[in-house]
Scaffold this active site. Sequence first.
Site, PDB file in Angstrom:
ATOM      1  N   PHE A  51       0.811  -1.215   0.000  1.00  0.00           N
ATOM      2  CA  PHE A  51       0.000   0.000   0.000  1.00  0.00           C
ATOM      3  C   PHE A  51       0.844   1.265   0.000  1.00  0.00           C
ATOM      4  CE2 PHE A  51       0.860  -0.012   4.519  1.00  0.00           C
ATOM      5  CZ  PHE A  51       0.740   1.316   4.917  1.00  0.00           C
ATOM      6  N   LYS A  52       2.108   1.163   0.416  1.00  0.00           N
ATOM      7  CA  LYS A  52       2.966   2.352   0.459  1.00  0.00           C
ATOM      8  C   LYS A  52       3.143   2.976  -0.926  1.00  0.00           C
ATOM      9  CE  LYS A  52       3.746   1.572   4.858  1.00  0.00           C
ATOM     10  NZ  LYS A  52       4.999   1.255   5.483  1.00  0.00           N
ATOM     11  N   ASP A  53       2.986   2.164  -1.989  1.00  0.00           N
ATOM     12  CA  ASP A  53       3.106   2.702  -3.349  1.00  0.00           C
ATOM     13  C   ASP A  53       2.067   3.778  -3.631  1.00  0.00           C
ATOM     14  OD1 ASP A  53       5.245   1.048  -4.266  1.00  0.00           O
ATOM     15  OD2 ASP A  53       3.838  -0.600  -4.568  1.00  0.00           O
ATOM     16  N   MET A 111       3.695   6.889  -2.170  1.00  0.00           N
ATOM     17  CA  MET A 111       5.089   7.124  -2.514  1.00  0.00           C
ATOM     18  C   MET A 111       5.270   7.487  -3.984  1.00  0.00           C
ATOM     19  SD  MET A 111       7.478   7.157  -0.241  1.00  0.00           S
ATOM     20  CE  MET A 111       7.230   5.858   0.951  1.00  0.00           C
ATOM     21  N   THR A 124       7.887   0.489   3.404  1.00  0.00           N
ATOM     22  CA  THR A 124       8.168   1.897   3.079  1.00  0.00           C
ATOM     23  C   THR A 124       9.441   2.014   2.260  1.00  0.00           C
ATOM     24  OG1 THR A 124       7.024   2.781   5.012  1.00  0.00           O
ATOM     25  CG2 THR A 124       8.723   4.152   4.045  1.00  0.00           C
TER      26      THR A 124
END
Length: 465
Positions: free
Chosen positions: A113-115, A118, A146
């Site tokens: 989910f960090k994409d 980011m 992350t």
Amino acid sequence: MNYLSTRGGGAPKRFCDILLEGLAEDGGLYLPERYPQVDAATLAAWRGLSYAELAFEILSLYIDDIPSADLRRLCEQTYRAEVFGGQPAITPLHRLEDGLFIEELSNGPTLAFKDMAMQLLGALFEYELGRRGQQLNILGATSGDTGSAAEYAMRGRAGIQVFMLSPHGRMSAFQQAQMFSLLDENIHNLALRGVFDDAQDIVKAVSNDLAYKQSRRIGTVNSINWARLLAQVVYYFAGYFQATKSGEERVSFTVPSGNFGNVCAGHVARQMGLPIEQLVVATNENDVLDEFFRSGRYAPRAAAHTHATSSPSMDISKASNFERFIADLFGRDGARVKAAFTAPGFQVDDLQAVRAYGFASGRSTHADRLATIRLCKERHGRLVDPHTADGLKVALEQRRSGVPMLVLETALPAKFEETMVEAIGQTPPRPAHLAGIERLPKRVTVIDKDEAAVRAFIDAHVDPC
């Protein structure tokens, strides 16, 4: 829109300044001076927008120092189906059963989910640095996802170097390979002999040294950076629109939580007026946040008491983003917030005031996540990773009749093969382009959990300005 420190120090700043700065000068985190409000008419107007269009509408409420045309273009360039696994919806909603859903957030380049945030952060950095003719050296800490999301978003971008700290030996083999196999010259991986909280403490200490931070042009990509958290607000609205037919309905979200950034974005969405019934915080054995929401006691643990678990991205005992929620709970009283977060811990006696913000919580163990992974496969024919399993286990305990519950997916099962094999006896599928990633050449420097050692590494790769 101006931004203020949670601790009350310093002058108000604009978005593009805090984008490059990260942590506030007084050690606090930035928050907008107010949360823009959305009403039923606005929700109705936004229903049916593409994800990129929705991102533009939400971000433009908070960002007024980037021309609208440029901000719209950055959103459109970032949130494309070809970047997010060919999914036109970007974050499609998957129905498990009546009233229970998983919102897919792991279709990006690193399967986590960090994409979602980011990828946008990389575009914003490159845009603003180009406008200013400046460079930025990003110092970050990761418990697993992350780091790879940041490095994939920043690799090859003009004017940016990344120095990423991770806990040596505490990530899955896949997570390590995703980071350490990147050989780009602007990517530097430092594996600390310690835990995530040690890495996070070093990032904060360096960021609090203003002279050093400015001379080395240090910025952050951790969720202490407001821009990253803001980007995550978007998928709460996207999930809501997919789960409902009108702005009069309410939904709940369950969020696997370690550093409190993901669920803090939900708090922001709720404060804006998104009809959220509950924000359920799901922890693993590192249950400092669950303890707070049950008792009002916030007691961060030392590294020696932070458990290494089978949901490693949540092996965190000092939740940085928690300060943003407490700032709202304390009525933006900067002195009170500073006192709380410079003490070993604190107690909030008025639990009713806490619960007025819609929070609930629960805890999951290794045995729980294995059982939940098996249950989800057998009952629904879907594989979930260990962190999402933590969320699903708690969601099943907390959901209310008549209110749809959306569990936020954190990563794809392929990133955690060992636990998945233990749970279901088989290796989860992975995208073809990531086959054999663990066998690729790696570049990583293992160092002690020492701030001076990290500074020395940075100094060897950065020219002071």
